[in-house]
Scaffold this motif. Structure first.
Motif, mmCIF file in Angstrom:
data_model
loop_
_atom_site.group_PDB
_atom_site.id
_atom_site.type_symbol
_atom_site.label_atom_id
_atom_site.label_comp_id
_atom_site.label_asym_id
_atom_site.label_seq_id
_atom_site.Cartn_x
_atom_site.Cartn_y
_atom_site.Cartn_z
ATOM 1 N N ALA A 48 36.240 61.064 35.908
ATOM 2 C CA ALA A 48 35.507 62.047 36.707
ATOM 3 C C ALA A 48 34.311 61.413 37.391
ATOM 4 N N ALA A 49 33.605 60.532 36.669
ATOM 5 C CA ALA A 49 32.435 59.870 37.248
ATOM 6 C C ALA A 49 32.845 58.965 38.401
ATOM 7 N N ALA A 50 33.900 58.172 38.204
ATOM 8 C CA ALA A 50 34.349 57.253 39.250
ATOM 9 C C ALA A 50 34.803 58.021 40.495
ATOM 10 N N ARG A 51 35.564 59.073 40.302
ATOM 11 C CA ARG A 51 36.080 59.827 41.446
ATOM 12 C C ARG A 51 34.956 60.548 42.192
ATOM 13 N N SER A 52 33.962 61.015 41.465
ATOM 14 C CA SER A 52 32.857 61.701 42.116
ATOM 15 C C SER A 52 32.021 60.748 42.962
ATOM 16 N N LEU A 53 32.105 59.443 42.662
ATOM 17 C CA LEU A 53 31.331 58.439 43.396
ATOM 18 C C LEU A 53 32.150 57.751 44.490
ATOM 19 N N GLY A 54 33.409 58.164 44.669
ATOM 20 C CA GLY A 54 34.193 57.634 45.776
ATOM 21 C C GLY A 54 35.366 56.761 45.406
ATOM 22 N N ASP A 55 35.744 56.710 44.128
ATOM 23 C CA ASP A 55 36.918 55.933 43.724
ATOM 24 C C ASP A 55 38.156 56.791 43.966
ATOM 25 N N LEU A 56 38.864 56.519 45.059
ATOM 26 C CA LEU A 56 39.985 57.355 45.481
ATOM 27 C C LEU A 56 41.255 57.116 44.672
ATOM 28 N N SER A 57 41.479 55.875 44.242
ATOM 29 C CA SER A 57 42.694 55.582 43.479
ATOM 30 C C SER A 57 42.468 54.375 42.589
ATOM 31 N N HIS A 58 43.244 54.336 41.512
ATOM 32 C CA HIS A 58 43.090 53.284 40.503
ATOM 33 C C HIS A 58 44.464 53.020 39.904
ATOM 34 N N GLN A 59 44.948 51.776 40.036
ATOM 35 C CA GLN A 59 46.242 51.406 39.472
ATOM 36 C C GLN A 59 46.109 50.130 38.662
ATOM 37 N N ALA A 60 46.927 50.037 37.607
ATOM 38 C CA ALA A 60 46.874 48.900 36.689
ATOM 39 C C ALA A 60 48.157 48.079 36.786
ATOM 40 N N PHE A 61 47.994 46.757 36.794
ATOM 41 C CA PHE A 61 49.116 45.829 36.858
ATOM 42 C C PHE A 61 48.897 44.698 35.858
ATOM 43 N N THR A 62 49.986 44.096 35.416
ATOM 44 C CA THR A 62 49.925 42.906 34.581
ATOM 45 C C THR A 62 50.649 41.768 35.291
ATOM 46 N N GLY A 63 50.325 40.538 34.915
ATOM 47 C CA GLY A 63 50.908 39.384 35.567
ATOM 48 C C GLY A 63 52.419 39.349 35.436
ATOM 49 N N TYR A 64 53.081 38.970 36.523
ATOM 50 C CA TYR A 64 54.537 38.859 36.518
ATOM 51 C C TYR A 64 54.901 37.389 36.352
ATOM 52 N N GLY A 65 55.626 37.066 35.274
ATOM 53 C CA GLY A 65 56.000 35.681 35.028
ATOM 54 C C GLY A 65 54.984 34.980 34.143
ATOM 55 N N GLU A 66 55.358 33.797 33.669
ATOM 56 C CA GLU A 66 54.531 33.063 32.719
ATOM 57 C C GLU A 66 53.219 32.570 33.321
ATOM 58 N N ALA A 67 53.198 32.349 34.638
ATOM 59 C CA ALA A 67 52.001 31.782 35.263
ATOM 60 C C ALA A 67 50.788 32.684 35.091
ATOM 61 N N HIS A 68 51.003 33.990 34.966
ATOM 62 C CA HIS A 68 49.873 34.925 34.866
ATOM 63 C C HIS A 68 49.985 35.801 33.626
ATOM 64 N N ALA A 69 50.599 35.251 32.580
ATOM 65 C CA ALA A 69 50.741 35.996 31.331
ATOM 66 C C ALA A 69 49.355 36.309 30.758
ATOM 67 N N GLY A 70 49.208 37.510 30.283
ATOM 68 C CA GLY A 70 47.956 37.924 29.668
ATOM 69 C C GLY A 70 46.896 38.391 30.645
ATOM 70 N N GLU A 71 47.212 38.348 31.952
ATOM 71 C CA GLU A 71 46.240 38.791 32.948
ATOM 72 C C GLU A 71 46.462 40.261 33.301
ATOM 73 N N VAL A 72 45.379 40.916 33.668
ATOM 74 C CA VAL A 72 45.406 42.318 34.098
ATOM 75 C C VAL A 72 44.759 42.404 35.471
ATOM 76 N N LEU A 73 45.314 43.251 36.314
ATOM 77 C CA LEU A 73 44.771 43.483 37.652
ATOM 78 C C LEU A 73 44.618 44.983 37.869
ATOM 79 N N PHE A 74 43.431 45.386 38.296
ATOM 80 C CA PHE A 74 43.216 46.762 38.734
ATOM 81 C C PHE A 74 43.001 46.755 40.243
ATOM 82 N N ILE A 75 43.670 47.648 40.928
ATOM 83 C CA ILE A 75 43.499 47.819 42.368
ATOM 84 C C ILE A 75 42.934 49.213 42.607
ATOM 85 N N ASP A 76 41.738 49.259 43.158
ATOM 86 C CA ASP A 76 41.065 50.525 43.439
ATOM 87 C C ASP A 76 40.707 50.601 44.913
ATOM 88 N N PHE A 77 40.799 51.793 45.465
ATOM 89 C CA PHE A 77 40.329 52.052 46.820
ATOM 90 C C PHE A 77 39.122 52.990 46.738
#
Length: 232
Positions: A48-77
């Motif tokens: 609620a706090a993030a959206r009230s301040l202008g965070d329109l979207s939030h998605q979570a991803f993890t690394g694909y393949g061994e090169a990025h194993a254990g990594e997390v990526l968030f993409i926010d607009f």
């Protein structure tokens, strides 16, 4: 906050900014990271706090393949720079990020003009499950715009057959008082991570981009984070 009378920052507008939060997850497993995320950033109060301040979207991803194993990526607009700054200045937000990541990078990006991005429809029953990132410093934004436009023109048909949904380019937002950055981020969104990977293995169109890179690009592949991550 009343849904009928939302109060957003004064600078909230139609223009959006892309925030990428990428790093090595501190918890030992993706499930542990998911639970921690949902208890902190994904807690209803935090959402609620993030959206009230202008965070329109939030998605979570993890690394694909061994090169990025254990990594997390968030993409926010976001559509408010002041709101974004206020949100991440909160000590609780900083503490939550510190628990989730052992190391992280959080650049902010604005839409790159003249780079010929495209956004296609998604067939019924499909969804975005893969993301390809290309991050590079370029010799000039004008030359990069022409190169990216050429790249999109020669690859859009073939990439769509592999399930691409969108292709966009972003320019790094400079720090206050700094000169315009020449770092560019290409973001491709796909319906299937395996098809995404097989397409990139073809190496199509990269000869159009290479001449404008000022150094080796950083490329990475991502898949939708497994499990029920809080997203919006």
């Amino acid at each position: 906050m009343s849904e009928e009378t939302p109060a957003y920052p004064a600078d909230a507008a139609a223009a959006t900014y892309l925030l990428t939060v990428r790093g090595q997850a501190a918890p030992p497993t993706a499930e542990d990271a998911r639970m921690l995320h949902n208890a902190t950033a994904g807690h209803p109060d935090g959402v609620a706090a993030a959206r009230s301040l202008g965070d329109l979207s939030h998605q979570a991803f993890t690394g694909y393949g061994e090169a990025h194993a254990g990594e997390v990526l968030f993409i926010d607009f976001w559509n408010s720079l002041s709101g974004l700054g206020k949100f991440f200045a909160n000590p609780q937000v900083q503490a939550g990020a510190g628990q989730l990541f052992s190391s992280r990078d959080t650049p902010l990006w604005q839409a790159a003009d003249g780079f010929a991005g495209f956004h296609l429809t998604i067939p019924s029953g499909k969804q975005i499950t893969g993301v390809g990132l290309l991050r590079a410093t370029v010799s000039s934004l004008d030359k990069a715009a022409a190169a990216f436009t050429d790249y999109a023109a020669v690859t859009i048909n073939r990439s769509r057959r592999h399930g691409i949904v969108s292709h966009s380019a972003w320019v790094r937002v400079p720090d206050p008082g700094a000169e315009q950055a020449t770092e560019v981020l290409g973001v491709d969104m796909w319906m299937d991570p395996a098809e995404m990977s097989s397409y990139y293995d073809l190496g199509l169109g990269f000869d159009r981009l290479g001449p404008v890179f000022a150094g080796a690009p950083n490329t990475s592949l991502w898949q939708s984070a497994p499990g029920d991550w809080t997203e919006w």
